[in-house]
Design a protein around this motif. Structure first.
Motif, PDB file in Angstrom:
ATOM      1  N   UNK A 109       0.854  -1.187   0.000  1.00 59.51           N
ATOM      2  CA  UNK A 109       0.000   0.000   0.000  1.00 59.51           C
ATOM      3  C   UNK A 109       0.891   1.238   0.000  1.00 59.51           C
ATOM      4  N   UNK A 110       0.902   1.919  -1.129  1.00 57.39           N
ATOM      5  CA  UNK A 110       1.713   3.122  -1.247  1.00 57.39           C
ATOM      6  C   UNK A 110       0.974   4.321  -0.655  1.00 57.39           C
ATOM      7  N   UNK A 111       1.687   5.184   0.052  1.00 56.38           N
ATOM      8  CA  UNK A 111       1.044   6.390   0.603  1.00 56.38           C
ATOM      9  C   UNK A 111       0.785   7.409  -0.499  1.00 56.38           C
ATOM     10  N   UNK A 112      -0.009   8.394  -0.184  1.00 50.78           N
ATOM     11  CA  UNK A 112      -0.256   9.461  -1.147  1.00 50.78           C
ATOM     12  C   UNK A 112       1.000  10.317  -1.288  1.00 50.78           C
ATOM     13  N   UNK A 113       1.220  10.754  -2.496  1.00 48.40           N
ATOM     14  CA  UNK A 113       2.401  11.574  -2.742  1.00 48.40           C
ATOM     15  C   UNK A 113       2.263  12.922  -2.035  1.00 48.40           C
ATOM     16  N   UNK A 114       3.349  13.336  -1.385  1.00 47.58           N
ATOM     17  CA  UNK A 114       3.337  14.579  -0.631  1.00 47.58           C
ATOM     18  C   UNK A 114       4.528  15.459  -1.038  1.00 47.58           C
ATOM     19  N   UNK A 115       4.466  16.699  -0.609  1.00 48.68           N
ATOM     20  CA  UNK A 115       5.555  17.634  -0.849  1.00 48.68           C
ATOM     21  C   UNK A 115       6.358  17.761   0.447  1.00 48.68           C
ATOM     22  N   UNK A 116       7.612  17.275   0.416  1.00 49.63           N
ATOM     23  CA  UNK A 116       8.432  17.267   1.624  1.00 49.63           C
ATOM     24  C   UNK A 116       9.448  18.419   1.655  1.00 49.63           C
TER      25      UNK A 116
END
Length: 212
Positions: A109-116
């Motif tokens: 289960x991949x997490x949602x893409x975020x801006x780090x």
């Protein structure tokens, strides 16, 4: 093919006939199962090929994007951005039904893409690299899951094929030969009994016709 070492009796003939019927039915069912599994295996292999094409195309976009990013912002800045990217992945075992059979596989289960990282001091190349490699990661996890199923499916096809071959090449021919042997022995005994009865009847007729 050597016959089974059992006594040629009527009860054993009935037993052999039952065993032969079960073996033939089992062969038909296993052959059907093998055909279904082979079809499913071919379908999964085609799915793997499609995924491989998608992975190749994504790689063609991802690595040039990374190279451009390195050229634009420099290796130190890329490394700094990379250290700031942290994702939590959940991996678990799952059961997949293929061809009417349950196979264990994996699910990521991949997490949602975020801006780090901050918009300040970054470029469009940074975003493109993140998007492309996230897409690549998604495809690779899907490939891992499918390859696990393909591997287990291939093992099941191989096992089923061995059982089909055993029935077709050994068990069924051996049982048929044993059945034919018992039938021939019983028929020969029947002919001998008929001959003996006729002989006894003939002797009685001859002795009954003699004068006292």
């Amino acid at each position: 093919m050597a016959k089974l070492n059992i006594a040629p009796t009527k009860s054993n003939l009935l037993m052999i006939k039952d065993q032969l019927s079960v073996a033939v039915d089992g062969y038909d069912l296993l052959e059907q199962k093998r055909e279904i599994l082979v079809m499913e295996l071919m379908r999964m292999v085609e799915k793997v090929k499609l995924l491989e094409d998608q992975i190749d195309k994504t790689i063609e976009n991802a690595y040039p994007a990374l190279r451009n990013m390195l050229m634009t912002v420099g290796g130190d800045r890329v490394e700094s951005i990379a250290h700031g990217v942290k994702y939590d992945y959940k991996m678990k075992e799952k059961s997949v039904v293929v061809g009417g059979m349950n196979f264990n596989s994996i699910e990521v289960q991949l997490p949602k893409q975020q801006l780090f990282y901050s918009f300040l001091g970054t470029f469009a190349d940074s975003d493109k690299v993140m998007v492309e490699f996230f897409k690549l990661l998604n495809l690779l996890t899907e490939m891992a899951s499918i390859r696990t199923i393909v591997w287990r499916l291939a093992l099941e096809v191989k096992k089923t094929q061995r059982r089909v071959n055993a029935l077709d090449k050994m068990i069924i021919p051996q049982t048929k030969e044993t059945k034919s042997y018992i039938e021939s022995v019983l028929e020969e005994r029947e002919r001998e009994n008929v001959f003996v009865l006729k002989s006894l009847k003939s002797r009685k007729s001859v002795s009954g016709g003699k004068p006292q």
